[in-house]
Design an enzyme around this catalytic site. Structure first.
Site, PDB file in Angstrom:
ATOM      1  N   GLU A 210       0.853  -1.208   0.000  1.00 22.38           N
ATOM      2  CA  GLU A 210       0.000   0.000   0.000  1.00 22.38           C
ATOM      3  C   GLU A 210       0.881   1.248   0.000  1.00 22.38           C
ATOM      4  OE1 GLU A 210      -3.140  -0.036  -0.639  1.00 22.38           O
ATOM      5  OE2 GLU A 210      -3.158  -2.218  -0.567  1.00 22.38           O
ATOM      6  N   TRP A 213       1.594   1.729  -3.449  1.00 20.09           N
ATOM      7  CA  TRP A 213       0.582   2.447  -4.236  1.00 20.09           C
ATOM      8  C   TRP A 213       0.804   3.961  -4.130  1.00 20.09           C
ATOM      9  CZ3 TRP A 213      -2.788   1.368  -7.989  1.00 20.09           C
ATOM     10  CH2 TRP A 213      -3.128   0.032  -8.211  1.00 20.09           C
TER      11      TRP A 213
HETATM   12  C1  FAD Z   1     -11.296   8.271  -4.023  1.00 15.75           C
HETATM   13  C2  FAD Z   1     -10.060   8.113  -3.170  1.00 15.75           C
HETATM   14  C3  FAD Z   1      -9.351   9.257  -2.762  1.00 15.75           C
HETATM   15  C4  FAD Z   1      -8.188   9.108  -1.984  1.00 15.75           C
HETATM   16  N1  FAD Z   1      -7.520  10.239  -1.585  1.00 15.75           N
HETATM   17  C5  FAD Z   1      -6.380  10.116  -0.856  1.00 15.75           C
HETATM   18  C6  FAD Z   1      -5.663  11.271  -0.417  1.00 15.75           C
HETATM   19  O1  FAD Z   1      -6.011  12.411  -0.720  1.00 15.75           O
HETATM   20  N2  FAD Z   1      -4.567  11.075   0.362  1.00 15.75           N
HETATM   21  C7  FAD Z   1      -4.109   9.832   0.700  1.00 15.75           C
HETATM   22  O2  FAD Z   1      -3.092   9.720   1.403  1.00 15.75           O
HETATM   23  N3  FAD Z   1      -4.753   8.724   0.269  1.00 15.75           N
HETATM   24  C8  FAD Z   1      -5.873   8.823  -0.475  1.00 15.75           C
HETATM   25  N4  FAD Z   1      -6.551   7.693  -0.871  1.00 15.75           N
HETATM   26  C9  FAD Z   1      -5.946   6.361  -0.603  1.00 15.75           C
HETATM   27  C10 FAD Z   1      -6.356   5.692   0.724  1.00 15.75           C
HETATM   28  O3  FAD Z   1      -7.737   5.719   0.871  1.00 15.75           O
HETATM   29  C11 FAD Z   1      -5.694   6.344   1.951  1.00 15.75           C
HETATM   30  O4  FAD Z   1      -4.298   6.465   1.747  1.00 15.75           O
HETATM   31  C12 FAD Z   1      -5.921   5.496   3.194  1.00 15.75           C
HETATM   32  O5  FAD Z   1      -7.302   5.307   3.423  1.00 15.75           O
HETATM   33  C13 FAD Z   1      -5.280   6.185   4.387  1.00 15.75           C
HETATM   34  O6  FAD Z   1      -5.544   5.497   5.555  1.00 15.75           O
HETATM   35  P1  FAD Z   1      -4.392   4.741   6.329  1.00 15.75           P
HETATM   36  O7  FAD Z   1      -3.210   5.637   6.521  1.00 15.75           O
HETATM   37  O8  FAD Z   1      -5.005   4.161   7.544  1.00 15.75           O
HETATM   38  O9  FAD Z   1      -4.015   3.588   5.303  1.00 15.75           O
HETATM   39  P2  FAD Z   1      -3.208   2.223   5.486  1.00 15.75           P
HETATM   40  O10 FAD Z   1      -4.058   1.142   4.935  1.00 15.75           O
HETATM   41  O11 FAD Z   1      -2.700   2.060   6.855  1.00 15.75           O
HETATM   42  O12 FAD Z   1      -1.996   2.406   4.452  1.00 15.75           O
HETATM   43  C14 FAD Z   1      -0.754   3.010   4.821  1.00 15.75           C
HETATM   44  C15 FAD Z   1      -0.412   4.096   3.820  1.00 15.75           C
HETATM   45  O13 FAD Z   1      -0.314   3.548   2.503  1.00 15.75           O
HETATM   46  C16 FAD Z   1      -0.810   4.484   1.557  1.00 15.75           C
HETATM   47  N5  FAD Z   1      -2.011   3.939   0.917  1.00 15.75           N
HETATM   48  C17 FAD Z   1      -2.919   3.086   1.424  1.00 15.75           C
HETATM   49  N6  FAD Z   1      -3.876   2.800   0.520  1.00 15.75           N
HETATM   50  C18 FAD Z   1      -3.568   3.510  -0.584  1.00 15.75           C
HETATM   51  C19 FAD Z   1      -4.171   3.636  -1.868  1.00 15.75           C
HETATM   52  N7  FAD Z   1      -5.291   2.972  -2.215  1.00 15.75           N
HETATM   53  N8  FAD Z   1      -3.582   4.463  -2.772  1.00 15.75           N
HETATM   54  C20 FAD Z   1      -2.448   5.135  -2.476  1.00 15.75           C
HETATM   55  N9  FAD Z   1      -1.820   5.037  -1.261  1.00 15.75           N
HETATM   56  C21 FAD Z   1      -2.383   4.243  -0.332  1.00 15.75           C
HETATM   57  C22 FAD Z   1      -1.169   5.743   2.312  1.00 15.75           C
HETATM   58  O14 FAD Z   1      -0.056   6.606   2.302  1.00 15.75           O
HETATM   59  C23 FAD Z   1      -1.441   5.190   3.712  1.00 15.75           C
HETATM   60  O15 FAD Z   1      -1.286   6.169   4.723  1.00 15.75           O
HETATM   61  C24 FAD Z   1      -7.731   7.807  -1.629  1.00 15.75           C
HETATM   62  C25 FAD Z   1      -8.458   6.679  -2.042  1.00 15.75           C
HETATM   63  C26 FAD Z   1      -9.613   6.834  -2.793  1.00 15.75           C
HETATM   64  C27 FAD Z   1     -10.371   5.605  -3.224  1.00 15.75           C
END
Ligand code: FAD
Length: 410
Positions: A210, A213
């Site tokens: 992730e 990504w």
């Molecule tokens: C429509 C849409 C808009 C989004 N906008 C953003 C945004 O503005 N900023 C943002 O940081 N993320 C965005 N995301 C990706 C993702 O939803 C978030 O990174 C994630 O929910 C953050 O929560 P977490 O830190 O607990 O994720 P975790 O699951 O703990 O993942 C750890 C890190 O991995 C990265 N990551 C995780 N999932 C994704 C993904 N699908 N794509 C890219 N990187 C990812 C992030 O940096 C995240 O903090 C978006 C996703 C969608 C579907």
């Protein structure tokens, strides 16, 4: 200090007798140009300048196809990135930082909430943000430790569940550089190897992918600076989006009549964050069931997310729309009811954010319009009054979306 940093910084550096100016590189179109301008004026003025990468595991240009071209598909991108070896470990914090004393005549401005009126007061719409987040490096480090010793175990499956804390919630900290991906990478590796984290290697690999990504999004943004405004796939330029201000507003406010959608958008408004699975569901609903341009959703997320990120937000919206690189096909249309039943099976997430329907039985919590009059009365729900009726019929919305896609193809 106000004004053009490319002009001010060399003046500050000259007057404060600064020898070396150093900063972490940025990768979005406008900031690349700004950093280049600052660098060249500083160099011309005789200062040493050194920039470094603290924001990404790899430089965007380090990962390419065999012929040296940018990547467009995640899996080969990630394979190529992994083939570069382990990302460098982060440097330790400097032993001593000498604060810069600004010379007379270049007085800075105090950064205080009051002076800059940074926080809203009437109405104080930021209360939920303050409650949900503690900004800063220390709290980023704590969030990482809590995650590694908690939800990382089972992350592969758990990451789809919005009804409990299943992910790291590191995104706002990453966005503002309070923690870096290389720190996350090496801390994850060492927690799993030392046994401090009980997660399996497949859970930790999933988590690291992730972060991959995020890298991929930055790779795309670096080579396509207009990612937030222009369809990656030009075929979508002819897409017949609808303009529907009322539907857009209902979506933004969490008043669509679809509980999982409304829960997500209210969570976003209150806390500035939304679970990834729910981001996908609400984005699909806006783009496909409502047929509203993905750029409207991107803009709303940009204004309301505490982790609003120029690369991730743009790439993810295009991914859901089907117009992006390695995107989900447009015809994959999430059904909000099925998604709710699958990923919020007990309705805990919906009940938390949509309390006016909380007393409905589990079987109806994701589709209140199916409740009979007696059930609605007992749950104190009056559809169309205390909670909206669905603003679009799911089957009709789906058919309309598929017809629009077919028309674009023709
Ligand atoms: C429509 C849409 C808009 C989004 N906008 C953003 C945004 O503005 N900023 C943002 O940081 N993320 C965005 N995301 C990706 C993702 O939803 C978030 O990174 C994630 O929910 C953050 O929560 P977490 O830190 O607990 O994720 P975790 O699951 O703990 O993942 C750890 C890190 O991995 C990265 N990551 C995780 N999932 C994704 C993904 N699908 N794509 C890219 N990187 C990812 C992030 O940096 C995240 O903090 C978006 C996703 C969608 C579907």
């Amino acid at each position: 200090m106000r004004g053009d940093p490319a002009e001010i910084l060399p003046r500050v550096a000259a007057q404060a007798k600064v020898d070396l100016v150093t900063w972490s590189r940025r990768y979005e179109g406008a900031t690349i140009a700004l950093d280049a301008a600052i660098k060249s004026t500083l160099t011309e003025a005789g200062h040493r300048v050194s920039t470094f990468n603290a924001a990404l595991l790899n430089e965007p240009w380090q990962v390419t196809t065999k012929t040296g071209d940018p990547m467009k598909v995640f899996s080969p991108y990630w394979r190529a990135a992994r083939a570069l070896g382990e990302p460098p470990a982060p440097d330790p914090a400097p032993a001593r930082i000498v604060p810069l004393t600004l010379p007379a005549g270049l007085a800075g401005m105090a950064i205080s909430r009051e002076d800059l009126a940074l926080e809203p007061t009437q109405p104080d719409w930021a209360g939920g943000l303050r409650e949900a987040w503690a900004p800063g490096e220390a709290s980023a480090a704590r969030a990482l430790t809590d995650f590694l010793t908690g939800p990382l175990d089972g992350y592969g499956e758990g990451r789809n569940r919005p009804d409990y804390v299943s992910t790291s919630r590191l995104s706002p900290h990453l966005r503002f550089g309070e923690i870096g991906p290389r720190q996350i990478w090496h801390a994850t590796r060492s927690a799993v190897e030392s046994g401090e984290a009980s997660a399996s290697s497949s859970d930790s690999e999933k988590f690291l992918s992730e972060i991959g990504w995020r890298e991929f999004s930055y790779h795309l943004l670096f080579y396509h600076p207009e990612l937030a405004t222009r369809n990656f796939n030009a075929r979508f330029d002819a897409f017949p989006w609808r303009r529907d201000a009322a539907a857009l507003k209902a979506w933004q406010r969490g008043a669509t009549g679809y509980p999982i959608i409304d829960a997500g958008l209210r969570e976003l408004w209150t806390t500035g964050w939304m679970h990834n699975r729910v981001r996908m569901i609400v984005a699909s609903f806006l783009i496909k069931h409502l047929l509203i341009d993905w750029r409207e959703g991107e803009a709303w997320f940009w204004d309301t997310l505490v982790d609003a990120d120029p690369a991730n937000n743009a790439a993810s919206w295009q991914w859901v729309a089907g117009s992006g690189a390695d995107a989900a096909p447009y015809f994959r249309i999430f059904n909000p009811v099925t998604q709710g039943l699958k990923f919020d099976p007990d309705g805990l997430y919906v009940r938390r954010w949509v309390p006016e329907i909380a007393a409905l039985p589990d079987a109806l919590i994701h589709e209140p319009w199916k409740a009979d009059a007696g059930t609605l009365r007992r749950a104190d729900v009056a559809l169309g009054e205390t909670y909206p009726k669905p603003i679009v019929d799911l089957d009709a919305g789906r058919e309309r979306a598929l017809a629009a896609l077919a028309a674009t193809r023709d």
